[in-house]
Design an enzyme around this catalytic site. Structure first.
Site, PDB file in Angstrom:
ATOM      1  CE  LYS A   1       9.614  -4.885  -2.407  1.00 12.76           C
ATOM      2  NZ  LYS A   1       9.956  -5.969  -3.390  1.00 12.76           N
ATOM      3  CG  ASP A   2      11.467  -3.955  -6.441  1.00 12.61           C
ATOM      4  OD1 ASP A   2      11.578  -4.963  -5.723  1.00 12.61           O
ATOM      5  OD2 ASP A   2      10.387  -3.540  -6.861  1.00 12.61           O
TER       6      ASP A   2
ATOM      7  NE  ARG B   1       6.450 -10.390  -6.914  1.00 14.47           N
ATOM      8  CZ  ARG B   1       6.113 -10.981  -8.054  1.00 14.47           C
ATOM      9  NH1 ARG B   1       5.380 -12.086  -8.011  1.00 14.47           N
ATOM     10  NH2 ARG B   1       6.511 -10.516  -9.218  1.00 14.47           N
TER      11      ARG B   1
ATOM     12  N   GLY C   1       4.292   1.371   1.375  1.00 19.82           N
ATOM     13  CA  GLY C   1       5.509   1.692   0.648  1.00 19.82           C
ATOM     14  C   GLY C   1       5.231   2.667  -0.489  1.00 19.82           C
ATOM     15  CG  HIS C   2       2.853   1.507  -3.824  1.00 20.61           C
ATOM     16  ND1 HIS C   2       2.160   0.335  -3.610  1.00 20.61           N
ATOM     17  CD2 HIS C   2       3.768   1.225  -4.785  1.00 20.61           C
ATOM     18  CE1 HIS C   2       2.619  -0.603  -4.412  1.00 20.61           C
ATOM     19  NE2 HIS C   2       3.595  -0.095  -5.137  1.00 20.61           N
TER      20      HIS C   2
END
Length: 281
Positions: free
Chosen positions: A156-157, A193, A42-43
């Site tokens: 996502k966030d 996480r 993702g990063h």
């Protein structure tokens, strides 16, 4: 420390603000990817987007204690600088990696005066007191230090993206670029996480994501969406033995509660194996 300084010549490791200022001064088109480590695909997708749009790309790694409302969560947050840098050095085009210490970010004597309005205390802000105040504070400080043209953040966030975009773009000329959520083969959103789960638990977490994703399709034919989601919340908790904090449909433009699937997202926060996960569909 020797390892950090000698990883890769073209990827400069910046360990303090003096080095940061001297290295960035010549450039006026910087793309910035703020991270708390635990680097994953993702990063990397954010980095790739930055490389396409900006002349220089900077990644920061800083686990910000100010945004953790739970001390245990902060202590158990997965962090391994050495592993992160091993991943980053394989990506061509990363110009800088900024790894500040606490004093580099919070070196000013000013106290945080950032507050979240009552209408914004929804979703994660409702359950994590002080979390977004900490997020906005550190993003304010990082933006002021780095002065990027663009900041790249994942969807996502989503609530975080929403609040940061409004705050930063109102204060700086910096643009916040929201990027799509990257998921694994089981449709689980990639997150630092996830490293806290074993293989079997990752499969179960993937099935949970599939359940939440299915709800988006199901609500299209429901007259009372809120009632339906309340029932599904109860069922999913029972079947998967998880604790769901919230399962709500909200307008993606303003985060107000919605009763229509069009231009809306399902937002969910849940605890699985005592680890808190968030997602939206």
């Amino acid at each position: 420390m020797f390892y950090l300084l000698n990883i890769l010549i073209q990827m400069k490791i910046l360990l303090n603000n003096h080095t940061l200022n001297s290295k960035l001064r010549p450039f006026d088109d910087i793309g910035f990817i703020p991270t708390m480590g635990g680097i994953h695909e993702g990063h990397l997708s954010l980095i790739k987007r930055s490389k396409k749009l900006c002349k220089k790309t900077l990644v920061s790694i800083f686990v910000n204690p100010k945004q953790f409302n739970n001390k245990k969560d902060f202590k158990t947050y997965p962090s391994n600088i050495k592993d992160d840098l091993k991943i980053l050095r394989k990506i061509k085009g990363i110009d800088f990696v900024y790894i500040p210490k606490f004093k580099d970010i919070y070196n000013s004597k000013r106290k945080s005066i950032i507050t979240i309005k009552k209408k914004d205390k929804i979703l994660c802000a409702k359950f994590r007191k002080g979390h977004f105040e900490g997020v906005l504070d550190v993003m304010d400080r990082l933006t002021n230090l780095i002065k990027p043209n663009r900041i790249f953040m994942g969807k996502k966030d989503y609530q975080q993206l929403f609040l940061v975009k409004r705050f930063i773009e109102n204060k700086y000329s910096t643009k916040i670029i929201g990027c799509k959520t990257i998921r694994n083969k089981n449709k689980l959103a990639l997150s630092s996480r996830n490293y806290l789960l074993d293989k079997d638990d990752l499969v179960i977490a993937g099935k949970l994501s599939e359940e939440f994703s299915l709800l988006k399709r199901k609500i299209k034919n429901k007259k009372n969406i809120n009632k339906f989601l309340t029932e599904e919340k109860r069922n999913i908790q029972k079947i998967f033995n998880v604790k769901i904090e919230y399962l709500e449909l909200r307008n993606e433009k303003n985060l107000l509660l919605s009763n229509k699937s069009f231009q809306s997202k399902i937002f969910v926060s849940y605890y699985f194996k005592n680890i808190r996960f968030i997602d939206n569909f």
